[in-house]
Structure formats: structure tokens, C-alpha cells
Design an enzyme around this catalytic site. Structure first.
Site, PDB file in Angstrom:
ATOM      1  N   CYS A 158       0.794  -1.230   0.000  1.00  0.00           N
ATOM      2  CA  CYS A 158       0.000   0.000   0.000  1.00  0.00           C
ATOM      3  C   CYS A 158       0.821   1.272   0.000  1.00  0.00           C
ATOM      4  O   CYS A 158       0.264   2.345  -0.191  1.00  0.00           O
ATOM      5  CB  CYS A 158      -0.946  -0.012   1.196  1.00  0.00           C
ATOM      6  SG  CYS A 158      -2.272  -1.189   1.001  1.00  0.00           S
ATOM      7  N   PHE A 194     -10.693  -4.265  -0.189  1.00  0.00           N
ATOM      8  CA  PHE A 194      -9.922  -3.832  -1.359  1.00  0.00           C
ATOM      9  C   PHE A 194     -10.772  -3.626  -2.605  1.00  0.00           C
ATOM     10  O   PHE A 194     -11.770  -4.315  -2.825  1.00  0.00           O
ATOM     11  CB  PHE A 194      -8.812  -4.840  -1.668  1.00  0.00           C
ATOM     12  CG  PHE A 194      -7.740  -4.849  -0.598  1.00  0.00           C
ATOM     13  CD1 PHE A 194      -6.908  -3.748  -0.437  1.00  0.00           C
ATOM     14  CD2 PHE A 194      -7.586  -5.925   0.258  1.00  0.00           C
ATOM     15  CE1 PHE A 194      -5.930  -3.734   0.552  1.00  0.00           C
ATOM     16  CE2 PHE A 194      -6.610  -5.924   1.237  1.00  0.00           C
ATOM     17  CZ  PHE A 194      -5.782  -4.825   1.397  1.00  0.00           C
ATOM     18  N   HIS A 244      -3.056   7.788   3.072  1.00  0.00           N
ATOM     19  CA  HIS A 244      -3.540   6.530   2.488  1.00  0.00           C
ATOM     20  C   HIS A 244      -4.581   5.919   3.429  1.00  0.00           C
ATOM     21  O   HIS A 244      -4.269   5.604   4.579  1.00  0.00           O
ATOM     22  CB  HIS A 244      -2.387   5.545   2.287  1.00  0.00           C
ATOM     23  CG  HIS A 244      -2.870   4.147   2.014  1.00  0.00           C
ATOM     24  ND1 HIS A 244      -3.509   3.809   0.842  1.00  0.00           N
ATOM     25  CD2 HIS A 244      -2.855   3.022   2.759  1.00  0.00           C
ATOM     26  CE1 HIS A 244      -3.840   2.536   0.888  1.00  0.00           C
ATOM     27  NE2 HIS A 244      -3.460   2.025   2.048  1.00  0.00           N
ATOM     28  N   ASN A 278      -9.975   0.373  -0.523  1.00  0.00           N
ATOM     29  CA  ASN A 278      -8.510   0.481  -0.475  1.00  0.00           C
ATOM     30  C   ASN A 278      -7.957  -0.171  -1.742  1.00  0.00           C
ATOM     31  O   ASN A 278      -8.099  -1.376  -1.937  1.00  0.00           O
ATOM     32  CB  ASN A 278      -8.006  -0.238   0.791  1.00  0.00           C
ATOM     33  CG  ASN A 278      -6.496  -0.230   0.922  1.00  0.00           C
ATOM     34  OD1 ASN A 278      -5.769  -0.031  -0.043  1.00  0.00           O
ATOM     35  ND2 ASN A 278      -6.013  -0.466   2.133  1.00  0.00           N
TER      36      ASN A 278
END
Ligand SMILES: CC(C)(COP(=O)(O)OP(=O)(O)OC[C@H]1O[C@@H](n2cnc3c(N)ncnc32)[C@H](O)[C@@H]1OP(=O)(O)O)[C@@H](O)C(=O)NCCC(=O)NCCSC(=O)CC(=O)O
Length: 412
Positions: free
Chosen positions: A168, A219, A315, A348
Site C-alpha cells: 500500500c 480492497f 492513504h 482500499n
């Protein structure tokens, strides 16, 4: 050849840019298949023939509600999964089929985001001098970077760098590499691309495997592209194009949190990707370490602003990750609004996510401009081990020249 020999230091100095690297354009893309988080537990337990695991489905439903995701885009559809029953069994050999899917899909997604970035930039694709690409969705040779050259009409001499399996923090890592390239090569224009599909992670739920639930609930798939260059120019191509910097990248740092090797892990297996990313230790270590990382980044620059005086591009690993950042830095609720919105609307997307956050942030700041959006900002991304990427950003004014640095910074 007859002139006096050049001084090597002078040659090097002349090749460097004068100003800092700046983000000149941003493009994003997602697959067409949109999944709503509210409907996903039924879909997932149905598609994996796991409806009999009612307790586990209830747990997954509760988890889906706390991740901070409202919808996501996924390359894998019910139809694709139906054609690959081997994906349901995490112990069955399915890696080859998953890699084949990524090999075709990732360059297409990457190209879509890149075309948007290049269109916004306004100059011809052939003016891109360097290409820096990252993905976790495969490891092919030649890779996505190679495929992008014909797909985008880049020059065959474009200088390529490919970063695989950075997790990530990959989006911040490619920006950091591009900053160094742009500042050390006068006139360089670097296309940075991060692209992910998560078919490598798809598998059926199993009692006792919490990680699988987090993977399926958190995700999403997407691609982000950024054009980076120093010393913006105005050129005639024959139409007049004026490069407009959005954010200057003032500094970029990466830190390993000590003794964190087993905290966020991911590895390739015969059945896709394995590993663990979901322990509460992620939250604890982020909480224990971010303020030090930020002070290390900001103090040498003489920027003494309070955390609430900055704009933020964090993030969004998950909603609990953002809550932890909020709590430790005592941020006002609106400070992580761009990160929360991207997490909510796209999930994500590994390294792609922070590029979406920058895109969201600049749109919000354009609206805020008259009311005085913050001039300085922080970008943070977290990933395997526990690795922390920290960048200091400077918002450029609408005319595209960048505001003058404060006295303190000029003196530093
Ligand atoms: C996974 C989480 C969302 C869970 O949130 P909380 O920690 O607040 O959970 P909680 O205590 O309220 O628990 C919610 C439910 O999950 C269960 N639960 C929580 N952790 C568990 C674990 N490790 N094993 C088994 N079950 C677990 C609880 O029992 C509870 O179940 P019940 O509902 O039955 O009571 C969070 O820990 C988190 O965000 N972790 C970080 C994940 C992340 O973002 N990683 C980095 C991003 S990815 C990345 O960065 C990858 C990369 O770089 O490659």
C-alpha cells in the site's frame, strides 16, 4: 571537440532542474463493475457457495460496516469467477490463471488512467521522458511499463522503472522516485502509474481465516496516473499549452518501523496471494510512529505549522486506520475528508488510493481557494513491514506558479 574540457560538476549542475518536482496532472480509472458494500456479503457468500456459514457471514457483514467502504469497483465479476471455480479453494493451484487475468487487465486500466493524466497535462505523450510504474497485481517480464509504451504512444526511448510488490505504500514510493528523477534531469516529464486488480486475493471464506474476510471487504480495483516535472513551461504544440502545477513535492522520506517485519505481509502462493495485513498491531504502530515521521519531515524545513493548519493526503488503509491518525494528531474532522471519501467510494486500492486522494483533494481545494485552503500539506502512506512514507507538499496557486515559500523556509 576543440573547446576546453567541461567540468564534470558543471555538467551535472546544468542537467539538474532549478525548481522542485511538481504534480502537473492527475488521471484515475476503475473497472466498470461496481459493487455496493451493503449487498456484498450476500454476493460473496453466494458466489463462493458458502451460504451455510451463517455465523461467518454475519461476522463479515459487521466487518464490512466498519471498514469505511460504501462501494468499490472490481475487475472480477460473477461471470469471471464462474469460469474459474479453482479460485474458490485457497489451497488449489490457481496462480497461473490469476496472473493471466492481471497480464491483460492491468495495462488496460493503467493506460486509461494515464490517458486522462496526459490529456489534462495537455502535451503530447511523446514528451514523456520517464515512466515509473508500480503494481502488486502480478510480476511479469516485460511488465505493465513495457505494455504502456505502445498503448500510450510513448517513445521507445522512454526510461522505464518498474516497482513490484510494494503493497500500500507503492503510490507514495513512485511519487518519491519520480521526484528524484524530475529534479535531477532538467526538462524531464515523468509519467507515474499505479494500477491494481485484486483477483489475486479472491477466495472463499473459511472459519478461522479473518484475513480473507478483510481482503474481500476492503480492497478495490483501480489505476492512478500522475505527470511530474520541475520548472513548468509554456509551449506551442502548435496550440499554446501552459503546464499548471498542482502540488510541489517539497520532500519525500521513507521509514521502517523497528521490529515490524511481520506486521503487514503479503506473498505469492500457488493459490493467489497470502499474508496478513489486518492485525490491530497495524493501528498501534501507526499511532506510535506517525508524529515522529511528520516531525522529521517538517522540522528541517522550518515549517512550524500545527497539524490542523496543513492539508492532508493520507492513504486510507481502513476506517480504523484513519481514526487512529485523527486521534493521534488531534485533527479536525474535515482534515481527512478526502481520504475518507476515497475509501468510501472506491475502497482500499493499495498504492493507487493515495493518487485518488490527491485528485479528490485538489478538487476540494479548487472550491476552497477563495476561502483560503492551506498552503502546506502532508502525504502519508503505510505498507508492508510497517513502512511509512511521508511527503511534504506545497499547494500551487491557481495561476500555476506556486506561492512564495515563507521567510522561515527561505532562511533554512
Ligand atoms: C481489521 C480491522 C478493520 C478490524 O477493526 P478493529 O480492530 O477496530 O476490530 P474490532 O476489535 O472492532 O473487531 C471487529 C470484528 O473483527 C474481529 N477481529 C478483529 N481483529 C481480528 C483478528 N485479528 N482475528 C480475528 N478476528 C478479528 C473481532 O473479533 C470482531 O468480530 P465480531 O464482529 O464477531 O465481534 C482493523 O484492525 C484494521 O483496520 N486493521 C488494519 C487493516 C489495514 O488497514 N491494514 C493496512 C491496509 S492494507 C495494506 O496496507 C496492505 C499492504 O500494504 O500491502
Amino acid at each position: 571537440m576543440g573547446s576546453a574540457p567541461a567540468n564534470v560538476r558543471e555538467i551535472c549542475r546544468a542537467r539538474r532542474a532549478d525548481g522542485p518536482a511538481a504534480i502537473l496532472a492527475i488521471g484515475t480509472a476503475n473497472p466498470a463493475n461496481c459493487v455496493l458494500q451493503d449487498e456484498f456479503p450476500d454476493f460473496y457468500f453466494g458466489a463462493t457457495k458458502s451460504e451455510h456459514l451463517t455465523g461467518l457471514q454475519d461476522k463479515f457483514t459487521r466487518l464490512c460496516q466498519k471498514l469505511g467502504v460504501r462501494k468499490r469497483y472490481l475487475h472480477h465479476t460473477e461471470e469471471l469467477l464462474g469460469a474459474h471455480p479453482e479460485f474458490l479453494d485457497p489451497h488449489a493451484p490457481s496462480l497461473d490463471a490469476r496472473l493471466d487475468i492481471a497480464k491483460a487487465a492491468v495495462p488496460e486500466l493503467a493506460a486509461e488512467a494515464s490517458r486522462r493524466a496526459i490529456a489534462e497535462w495537455g502535451r503530447p505523450a511523446a514528451d514523456i521522458t520517464h515512466l515509473v510504474v508500480t503494481t502488486n497485481s502480478g510480476a511479469h517480464m516485460p511488465g505493465v511499463d513495457f505494455r504502456l509504451v505502445p498503448l500510450l504512444g510513448l517513445r521507445p526511448t522512454v526510461r522505464r522503472t518498474m516497482l513490484y510488490l510494494n503493497g500500500c505504500f507503492a503510490g507514495a514510493a513512485v511519487l518519491r522516485v519520480a521526484k528524484d528523477v524530475a529534479e535531477n534531469n532538467r526538462g524531464a516529464r515523468v509519467l507515474v502509474v499505479s494500477a491494481e486488480i485484486t483477483v489475486q486475493l479472491f477466495t472463499r471464506p473459511e472459519e478461522g481465516c479473518f484475513q480473507t474476510l478483510v481482503n474481500q471487504g476492503l480492497f478495490g480495483d483501480g489505476a492512478g496516473a500522475v505527470v511530474i516535472g520541475a520548472d513548468p513551461v509554456m509551449i506551442r504544440t502548435p496550440a499554446v499549452v501552459r503546464e499548471r502545477p498542482i502540488f510541489e513535492i517539497v520532500s519525500a522520506a521513507q521509514t521502517i518501523v523497528p521490529d515490524s517485519e511481520d506486521v503487514i505481509t503479503m506473498h505469492v502462493t500457488k493459490g493467489g496471494y497470502g499474508g496478513d495485513i489486518s492485525t490491530r498491531k497495524v493501528l498501534v504502530l501507526i499511532g506510535d510512529n506517525i508524529e515522529r515521521c511528520l516531525l522529521d519531515a517538517f522540522e528541517p524545513l522550518g515549517i512550524g505549522a500545527g497539524w490542523n493548519d496543513l492539508f492532508w493526503a493520507v492513504h486510507p488503509g481502513s476506517s480504523p486506520v484513519l481514526d487512529q491518525v485523527d486521534a493521534v494528531l488531534r485533527l479536525k474532522p474535515e482534515k481527512l475528508a478526502a481520504s475518507r471519501r476515497v475509501l468510501s467510494e472506491y475502497g482500499n486500492m493499495f498504492g493507487v488510493t493515495v493518487i485518488f486522494v490527491l485528485d479528490e483533494l485538489r478538487r476540494r481545494m479548487e472550491k476552497e481557494e477563495e476561502e483560503g485552503a492551506p498552503e502546506w500539506g502532508a502525504l502519508m502512506a503505510f505498507g508492508p513491514g510497517l513502512t511509512v512514507e511521508t511527503m511534504v507538499l506545497h499547494r500551487c496557486v491557481a495561476q500555476g506558479t506556486g506561492a512564495a515559500p515563507p521567510d522561515k523556509l527561505a532562511a533554512a
